[in-house]
Motif scaffolding. Structure first.
Motif, PDB file in Angstrom:
ATOM      1  N   ALA A 312      19.190  38.992  39.001  1.00  4.97           N
ATOM      2  CA  ALA A 312      19.914  38.331  38.157  1.00  4.97           C
ATOM      3  C   ALA A 312      19.674  36.984  38.340  1.00  4.97           C
ATOM      4  O   ALA A 312      19.191  36.489  39.429  1.00  4.97           O
ATOM      5  CB  ALA A 312      21.496  38.588  38.517  1.00  4.97           C
ATOM      6  N   TYR A 313      20.021  36.282  37.819  1.00  3.37           N
ATOM      7  CA  TYR A 313      19.701  34.767  37.720  1.00  3.37           C
ATOM      8  C   TYR A 313      20.558  33.873  36.626  1.00  3.37           C
ATOM      9  O   TYR A 313      21.034  34.425  35.626  1.00  3.37           O
ATOM     10  CB  TYR A 313      18.453  34.320  37.372  1.00  3.37           C
ATOM     11  CG  TYR A 313      17.685  34.880  36.151  1.00  3.37           C
ATOM     12  CD1 TYR A 313      17.807  34.069  35.152  1.00  3.37           C
ATOM     13  CD2 TYR A 313      16.914  36.067  36.108  1.00  3.37           C
ATOM     14  CE1 TYR A 313      17.024  34.345  33.941  1.00  3.37           C
ATOM     15  CE2 TYR A 313      16.331  36.552  35.113  1.00  3.37           C
ATOM     16  CZ  TYR A 313      16.409  35.666  33.829  1.00  3.37           C
ATOM     17  OH  TYR A 313      16.031  36.178  32.674  1.00  3.37           O
ATOM     18  N   GLY A 314      20.686  32.697  37.082  1.00  5.28           N
ATOM     19  CA  GLY A 314      21.556  31.905  35.901  1.00  5.28           C
ATOM     20  C   GLY A 314      21.866  30.516  36.549  1.00  5.28           C
ATOM     21  O   GLY A 314      21.046  30.072  37.300  1.00  5.28           O
ATOM     22  N   ALA A 315      22.690  29.766  35.958  1.00  8.98           N
ATOM     23  CA  ALA A 315      22.888  28.419  36.406  1.00  8.98           C
ATOM     24  C   ALA A 315      24.439  28.119  35.839  1.00  8.98           C
ATOM     25  O   ALA A 315      24.982  28.743  35.032  1.00  8.98           O
ATOM     26  CB  ALA A 315      22.437  27.408  35.492  1.00  8.98           C
ATOM     27  N   TRP A 316      24.856  27.214  37.143  1.00  9.17           N
ATOM     28  CA  TRP A 316      26.389  26.754  36.746  1.00  9.17           C
ATOM     29  C   TRP A 316      26.374  25.423  37.046  1.00  9.17           C
ATOM     30  O   TRP A 316      25.714  24.593  37.762  1.00  9.17           O
ATOM     31  CB  TRP A 316      27.182  27.630  37.906  1.00  9.17           C
ATOM     32  CG  TRP A 316      27.015  29.097  38.191  1.00  9.17           C
ATOM     33  CD1 TRP A 316      27.244  29.757  37.133  1.00  9.17           C
ATOM     34  CD2 TRP A 316      26.826  29.863  39.284  1.00  9.17           C
ATOM     35  NE1 TRP A 316      27.149  31.145  37.969  1.00  9.17           N
ATOM     36  CE2 TRP A 316      27.042  31.206  39.202  1.00  9.17           C
ATOM     37  CE3 TRP A 316      26.552  29.392  40.772  1.00  9.17           C
ATOM     38  CZ2 TRP A 316      26.584  32.225  39.956  1.00  9.17           C
ATOM     39  CZ3 TRP A 316      26.441  30.449  41.637  1.00  9.17           C
ATOM     40  CH2 TRP A 316      26.527  31.595  41.284  1.00  9.17           C
ATOM     41  N   PRO A 317      27.382  24.537  36.156  1.00 12.94           N
ATOM     42  CA  PRO A 317      27.757  23.293  36.460  1.00 12.94           C
ATOM     43  C   PRO A 317      28.275  23.381  37.874  1.00 12.94           C
ATOM     44  O   PRO A 317      29.005  24.152  38.252  1.00 12.94           O
ATOM     45  CB  PRO A 317      28.497  23.079  35.110  1.00 12.94           C
ATOM     46  CG  PRO A 317      29.155  24.256  34.679  1.00 12.94           C
ATOM     47  CD  PRO A 317      28.141  25.293  35.149  1.00 12.94           C
ATOM     48  N   TRP A 318      28.284  21.906  38.294  1.00 15.09           N
ATOM     49  CA  TRP A 318      28.768  22.040  39.768  1.00 15.09           C
ATOM     50  C   TRP A 318      30.479  22.256  39.724  1.00 15.09           C
ATOM     51  O   TRP A 318      30.866  22.657  40.730  1.00 15.09           O
ATOM     52  CB  TRP A 318      28.481  20.550  40.235  1.00 15.09           C
ATOM     53  CG  TRP A 318      27.193  20.617  40.750  1.00 15.09           C
ATOM     54  CD1 TRP A 318      25.940  19.723  40.392  1.00 15.09           C
ATOM     55  CD2 TRP A 318      26.535  21.171  42.103  1.00 15.09           C
ATOM     56  NE1 TRP A 318      24.823  20.037  41.193  1.00 15.09           N
ATOM     57  CE2 TRP A 318      25.068  21.052  42.369  1.00 15.09           C
ATOM     58  CE3 TRP A 318      27.383  22.126  42.838  1.00 15.09           C
ATOM     59  CZ2 TRP A 318      24.463  21.667  43.027  1.00 15.09           C
ATOM     60  CZ3 TRP A 318      26.517  22.744  43.873  1.00 15.09           C
ATOM     61  CH2 TRP A 318      25.090  22.496  44.208  1.00 15.09           C
ATOM     62  N   ALA A 319      30.864  21.726  38.876  1.00 13.00           N
ATOM     63  CA  ALA A 319      32.415  22.071  38.669  1.00 13.00           C
ATOM     64  C   ALA A 319      32.655  23.527  38.821  1.00 13.00           C
ATOM     65  O   ALA A 319      33.867  23.610  39.451  1.00 13.00           O
ATOM     66  CB  ALA A 319      32.823  21.516  37.466  1.00 13.00           C
ATOM     67  N   GLU A 320      31.924  24.267  38.418  1.00 11.74           N
ATOM     68  CA  GLU A 320      32.315  25.863  38.510  1.00 11.74           C
ATOM     69  C   GLU A 320      31.522  26.523  39.596  1.00 11.74           C
ATOM     70  O   GLU A 320      31.695  27.853  39.811  1.00 11.74           O
ATOM     71  CB  GLU A 320      31.856  26.488  37.239  1.00 11.74           C
ATOM     72  CG  GLU A 320      32.561  25.880  35.881  1.00 11.74           C
ATOM     73  CD  GLU A 320      31.962  26.287  34.619  1.00 11.74           C
ATOM     74  OE1 GLU A 320      32.430  25.758  33.489  1.00 11.74           O
ATOM     75  OE2 GLU A 320      31.042  27.335  34.736  1.00 11.74           O
ATOM     76  N   ALA A 321      30.516  25.719  40.372  1.00 12.10           N
ATOM     77  CA  ALA A 321      29.661  26.534  41.406  1.00 12.10           C
ATOM     78  C   ALA A 321      30.320  27.161  42.392  1.00 12.10           C
ATOM     79  O   ALA A 321      29.872  28.429  42.788  1.00 12.10           O
ATOM     80  CB  ALA A 321      28.831  25.374  41.621  1.00 12.10           C
ATOM     81  N   ALA A 322      31.162  26.769  42.973  1.00  4.82           N
ATOM     82  CA  ALA A 322      31.813  27.273  44.284  1.00  4.82           C
ATOM     83  C   ALA A 322      32.464  28.653  44.045  1.00  4.82           C
ATOM     84  O   ALA A 322      32.376  29.555  44.439  1.00  4.82           O
ATOM     85  CB  ALA A 322      32.737  26.388  45.006  1.00  4.82           C
ATOM     86  N   GLY A 323      33.424  28.366  42.665  1.00  5.12           N
ATOM     87  CA  GLY A 323      34.004  29.897  42.388  1.00  5.12           C
ATOM     88  C   GLY A 323      33.187  30.700  41.815  1.00  5.12           C
ATOM     89  O   GLY A 323      33.190  31.998  42.197  1.00  5.12           O
ATOM     90  N   ALA A 324      32.100  30.213  41.221  1.00  6.98           N
ATOM     91  CA  ALA A 324      31.031  31.424  40.646  1.00  6.98           C
ATOM     92  C   ALA A 324      30.512  32.133  41.562  1.00  6.98           C
ATOM     93  O   ALA A 324      29.892  33.130  41.612  1.00  6.98           O
ATOM     94  CB  ALA A 324      30.160  30.710  39.695  1.00  6.98           C
ATOM     95  N   LEU A 325      30.069  31.102  42.809  1.00 13.33           N
ATOM     96  CA  LEU A 325      28.948  31.656  44.039  1.00 13.33           C
ATOM     97  C   LEU A 325      30.101  32.693  44.812  1.00 13.33           C
ATOM     98  O   LEU A 325      29.552  33.809  45.358  1.00 13.33           O
ATOM     99  CB  LEU A 325      28.862  30.611  44.830  1.00 13.33           C
ATOM    100  CG  LEU A 325      27.839  30.968  46.181  1.00 13.33           C
ATOM    101  CD1 LEU A 325      26.781  31.834  45.892  1.00 13.33           C
ATOM    102  CD2 LEU A 325      27.743  29.780  46.792  1.00 13.33           C
TER     103      LEU A 325
END
Length: 542
Positions: A312-325
């Protein structure tokens, strides 16, 4: 050695110190003249006590039976019950070039070596050293345990530098130490020998310190490095190096001539000077998928890699990165390790590091080097090349195996020339310019009437918005075209980054190829071509 007056023998006077100075002088022999020893029954800290004596001569020693505020590295408390340990501090001055800060970087290691050699001279076997300042004891029936520690504090003076060298050794094991500890008495009893008394130990350590510090002042740590590495507890072993917001695994190669720790990782050989770091043996790998991270200025790009394939792969804006990780880690609990490159700041990285630490997933950050993974780095200072550029160059070479232009068009745009050498890629040089959005933003902020958004590329713009968009995109394309002239005709132009799709249509006369995953591909290649994680081999990826 000068002798301090003995304490008063009145009923209200404190107890006499355990160190008898006349006896210590006899144990020191010819070396006694190099030291001025003050023995105390107790104090807050021998380092602090010496610091309160700024005019004391070099060679001044304060030894205390007990400390109420003893300190170790990183602000930790050093437990020193009365009579159980040997705690003392030595003031030593380094004059002229020997006192330069860069010359003193290996001082704590030199001191550790002196302590180890002194204990060995007393028949104590199994003394080992741990970077940067721990003295360990290794026995046949017990794991490595801490025997002592060192705290070196330096200050600049007009003629050079002064070092207050604090040393603590366990003569008897302290109660409730909170970690595996060793004591000289236990080691001697296990060997069937009588433990040396504190006068003999202190004299041996001071005598050895005088010789080692003389060598250090004259020749630097380089002259002592082989002897230190011969006693290094984790030499050529897999280790984990942790800091407040970092965790890294690799093979410990030893130290360099300045005393910096050398760790071989998937990013190449990394160099660590003494700081807020802790070195420990690494735990065995779980052999699960690897998390690959590209921490950019505006987004966190990520991928999960397993046996040569992207899961899997993708990209998150920093505002969402911690929750998405956090969600990704819950979905994939078997992730083994993480490798990444970063241009983002500590504020963005810290929450990610905390999540990975909580999941016990070691994270290694790529550090550019002069040569790695088939690519040679021609930067004047290779370590100053951006880690994302280095990963993209490695990914480009193993994708193309020929000369190419590597373009990463994000917040900043980098345009790098990758030449083909004899079986290797050669990064010849490159340029950095503001990215498309940053160009537009700068123009909007620097003028009163120009719009900062809107518009599109147009050959002959007749709207202000189009004129701005066309000008900024043309500047990007022009930089790429100019650098492409440095390569043989027909060399591919690999475009990665958020603005790659905008730029590709403007480069129709060049063999431009969209390669959005170039940085992640480079990191994946680094991870997958690393040596296997064996304790006795160089570990390229934790």
């Amino acid at each position: 050695m000068s002798l301090r007056p003995p304490p008063s023998l009145s009923p209200d006077a404190p107890a006499a110190p355990l160190i008898d100075l006349t006896r210590l002088k006899a144990c020191l022999g010819p070396a006694a003249g190099r030291f001025d020893v003050d023995a105390l029954d107790h104090c807050d800290s021998t380092n602090l006590e010496l610091a309160r004596r700024p005019q004391a001569p070099s060679g001044t020693v304060v030894v205390a039976d007990a400390q109420s505020a003893g300190r170790g590295r990183r602000g930790r408390t050093w437990v020193s019950p009365p009579g159980a340990g040997l705690t003392f501090s030595l003031l030593w001055r380094f004059n002229g070039p020997a006192g330069r800060p860069e010359r003193l970087s290996g001082l704590s290691l030199a001191v550790g070596l002196a302590v180890a050699q002194a204990l060995e001279s007393l028949g104590i076997a199994g003394v080992r050293l741990k970077w940067p300042n721990d003295i360990l004891l290794q026995s046949t029936d017990a794991p490595l345990a801490k025997l002592g520690g060192i705290l070196v504090e330096t200050s600049l003076e007009r003629s050079g530098a002064a070092a207050i060298i604090g040393i603590g050794l366990n003569l008897e094991a302290p109660p409730d130490p909170g970690q595996p500890v060793a004591a000289l008495a236990d080691a001697c009893r296990a060997a069937g020998t009588a433990p040396p008394d504190r006068h003999t130990v202190l004299a041996a350590v001071l005598s050895e310190l005088a010789q080692v510090l003389d060598t250090f002042a004259r020749d630097g740590f380089a002259a002592l490095r082989p002897a230190w590495e011969a006693r290094h507890a984790y030499q050529q072993q897999r280790v984990c190096l942790t800091g407040e917001h970092s965790r890294q695994e690799g093979c410990c190669l030893g130290v360099d001539d300045s005393g910096a720790l050398l760790i071989e990782t998937g990013a190449g050989t990394e160099r660590h000077l003494v700081g807020d770091l802790s070195l420990r043996p690494a735990v065995a790998s779980r052999n699960g998928p690897r998390l690959i991270l590209d921490a950019g200025n505006s987004r966190l790009k990520w991928g999960l890699r397993d046996h040569g394939h992207w899961l899997a792969y993708g990209a998150w804006p920093w505002a969402e990165a911690a929750g998405a990780l956090a969600a990704l880690l819950r979905q994939h609990p078997g992730i083994d390790t993480a490798l990444g490159c970063r241009v983002a700041g500590d504020a963005q990285i810290a929450p990610l590091q905390a999540l990975l630490d909580a999941a016990a997933i070691p994270l290694c950050w790529l550090q550019p080097s002069a040569q790695a993974h088939g690519v040679r780095n021609s930067y004047q200072h290779p370590e100053r090349l951006g880690a994302d550029r280095w990963a993209a160059l490695i990914g480009a070479w193993h994708r193309e195996q020929r000369a190419c232009l590597v373009v990463c068009a994000g917040t900043a745009t980098t345009v790098d020339v990758l030449q083909a050498g004899d079986g290797e890629g050669i990064f010849a040089g490159g340029m950095i310019l503001p990215g498309y959005a940053l160009m537009r933003r700068a123009l909007g902020q620097g003028t009163a009437q120009l719009p900062g958004e809107g518009g599109q590329f147009t050959p002959l713009p007749r709207l202000t918005e189009d004129a701005i968009a066309t000008g900024c995109l043309s500047a990007q394309a022009g930089a790429i075209e100019r650098m492409a002239r440095q390569l043989p005709a027909g060399s591919p132009v690999l475009l990665a980054g958020g603005d790659a799709d905008r730029l590709a249509p403007l480069l129709g006369h060049l063999p431009a190829v969209l390669a959005h995953g170039l940085v992640l591909d480079g990191l994946a290649h680094i991870a997958e071509t690393s040596p296997p994680a064996r304790p006795d081999s160089a570990l390229a990826l934790p």
